[in-house]
Design a protein around this motif. Structure first.
Motif, mmCIF file in Angstrom:
data_model
loop_
_atom_site.group_PDB
_atom_site.id
_atom_site.type_symbol
_atom_site.label_atom_id
_atom_site.label_comp_id
_atom_site.label_asym_id
_atom_site.label_seq_id
_atom_site.Cartn_x
_atom_site.Cartn_y
_atom_site.Cartn_z
ATOM 1 N N LEU A 9 61.344 -58.591 141.972
ATOM 2 C CA LEU A 9 62.473 -57.566 142.019
ATOM 3 C C LEU A 9 63.232 -57.310 140.883
ATOM 4 C CD1 LEU A 9 63.103 -57.862 145.931
ATOM 5 C CD2 LEU A 9 61.594 -56.411 144.983
ATOM 6 N N THR A 16 66.890 -52.499 148.025
ATOM 7 C CA THR A 16 65.762 -53.213 149.094
ATOM 8 C C THR A 16 66.350 -54.462 149.337
ATOM 9 O OG1 THR A 16 63.870 -51.885 147.500
ATOM 10 C CG2 THR A 16 63.545 -53.734 148.769
ATOM 11 N N PHE A 17 67.025 -55.269 148.502
ATOM 12 C CA PHE A 17 66.976 -56.572 148.792
ATOM 13 C C PHE A 17 68.596 -56.763 149.321
ATOM 14 C CE2 PHE A 17 67.605 -56.802 144.201
ATOM 15 C CZ PHE A 17 68.758 -57.565 144.279
ATOM 16 N N CYS A 48 64.869 -62.324 140.595
ATOM 17 C CA CYS A 48 64.669 -61.946 142.003
ATOM 18 C C CYS A 48 63.382 -61.735 142.661
ATOM 19 C CB CYS A 48 65.654 -61.003 142.417
ATOM 20 S SG CYS A 48 66.056 -60.546 144.196
ATOM 21 N N TYR A 49 63.080 -62.370 143.894
ATOM 22 C CA TYR A 49 61.704 -62.141 144.290
ATOM 23 C C TYR A 49 61.871 -61.714 145.974
ATOM 24 C CZ TYR A 49 60.101 -64.138 139.948
ATOM 25 O OH TYR A 49 59.857 -64.480 138.665
ATOM 26 N N GLY A 50 61.045 -60.660 146.250
ATOM 27 C CA GLY A 50 61.010 -60.369 147.561
ATOM 28 C C GLY A 50 59.687 -61.218 148.365
ATOM 29 N N TYR A 52 57.143 -60.929 150.986
ATOM 30 C CA TYR A 52 56.501 -59.753 151.762
ATOM 31 C C TYR A 52 55.303 -60.454 152.624
ATOM 32 C CZ TYR A 52 58.866 -56.252 149.132
ATOM 33 O OH TYR A 52 59.775 -55.771 148.244
ATOM 34 N N LEU A 57 58.900 -56.230 154.025
ATOM 35 C CA LEU A 57 60.083 -57.570 153.418
ATOM 36 C C LEU A 57 60.338 -58.561 154.396
ATOM 37 C CD1 LEU A 57 61.289 -58.215 150.736
ATOM 38 C CD2 LEU A 57 63.028 -56.418 151.660
ATOM 39 N N VAL A 60 63.782 -62.877 150.894
ATOM 40 C CA VAL A 60 64.207 -62.910 149.401
ATOM 41 C C VAL A 60 64.733 -64.192 149.093
ATOM 42 C CG1 VAL A 60 66.629 -62.180 150.248
ATOM 43 C CG2 VAL A 60 65.587 -61.319 147.781
#
Length: 143
Positions: A9, A16-17, A48-50, A52, A57, A60
Motif C-alpha cells: 500500500l 484504506t488502511f 506498508c502492506y495490506g 487480504y 482487507l 495491515v
C-alpha cells in the motif's frame, strides 16, 4: 482455507488502511494527525502492506528497514494488526513467514519489533516465532 494475499500500500491508499491503524490504537490519535504522520513515514524507508483474505482487507502492517550497530541490517515490523474476525485462523504465521522471506531478500539479517505492554496475546505469538526480549522501549513526551 481462505486465500491470503499481501499487497503493498502507498500513501495514496491511506484511507484504506488508516481505519485499521485507528482500531489498533484504540482511536487515541485523530485521523488528521495519523494522516500527517503516515505521509511523513512513507518518505523514510517505510513500507506498508495490506493483508487480504478472499479480497477483503483483513489487516495491515508496516516495515522499516535500517542498519543498526547492535544487529546489522534489520527489518522492523510496525503496527501489525489483524481484524478480530480474522484472528485464530493461522494468518499470523503466514504473514510473518512472508515478512521474514521478504526481509532476507532485501539483505536483512534480523527482524525486530515493539509491542504494547498490555498486548499479551501478541507477546505469546512473538515468543513462539523465536523473538527474544532484548530490552524496554522508552518514550518521553516532549512539551
Amino acid at each position: 482455507m481462505s486465500k491470503l494475499n499481501i499487497r503493498r500500500l502507498y500513501k495514496e491508499d491511506i484511507n484504506t488502511f488508516l481505519p485499521l491503524i485507528q482500531e489498533l490504537m484504540g482511536n487515541r490519535v485523530d485521523k488528521a494527525t495519523l494522516t500527517s504522520r503516515f505521509k511523513d513515514m512513507f518518505e523514510h524507508r517505510y513500507e506498508c502492506y495490506g493483508i487480504y483474505v478472499d479480497e477483503n482487507l483483513a489487516g495491515v502492517f508496516g516495515l522499516w528497514f535500517a542498519t543498526r550497530h547492535y544487529c546489522g541490517k534489520t527489518c522492523e515490523q510496525d503496527h501489525v494488526y489483524i481484524k478480530p474476525e480474522y484472528r485464530s485462523m493461522g494468518l499470523g504465521k503466514q504473514i510473518f513467514k512472508w515478512i521474514f522471506d521478504y526481509a532476507k531478500e532485501k539483505g536483512c539479517t534480523t527482524a525486530e519489533l515493539n509491542s504494547y505492554v498490555e498486548n499479551y496475546p501478541s507477546h505469546k505469538f512473538y515468543l513462539n516465532e523465536n523473538y527474544v526480549i532484548k530490552g524496554y522501549h522508552f518514550l518521553k513526551q516532549l512539551d
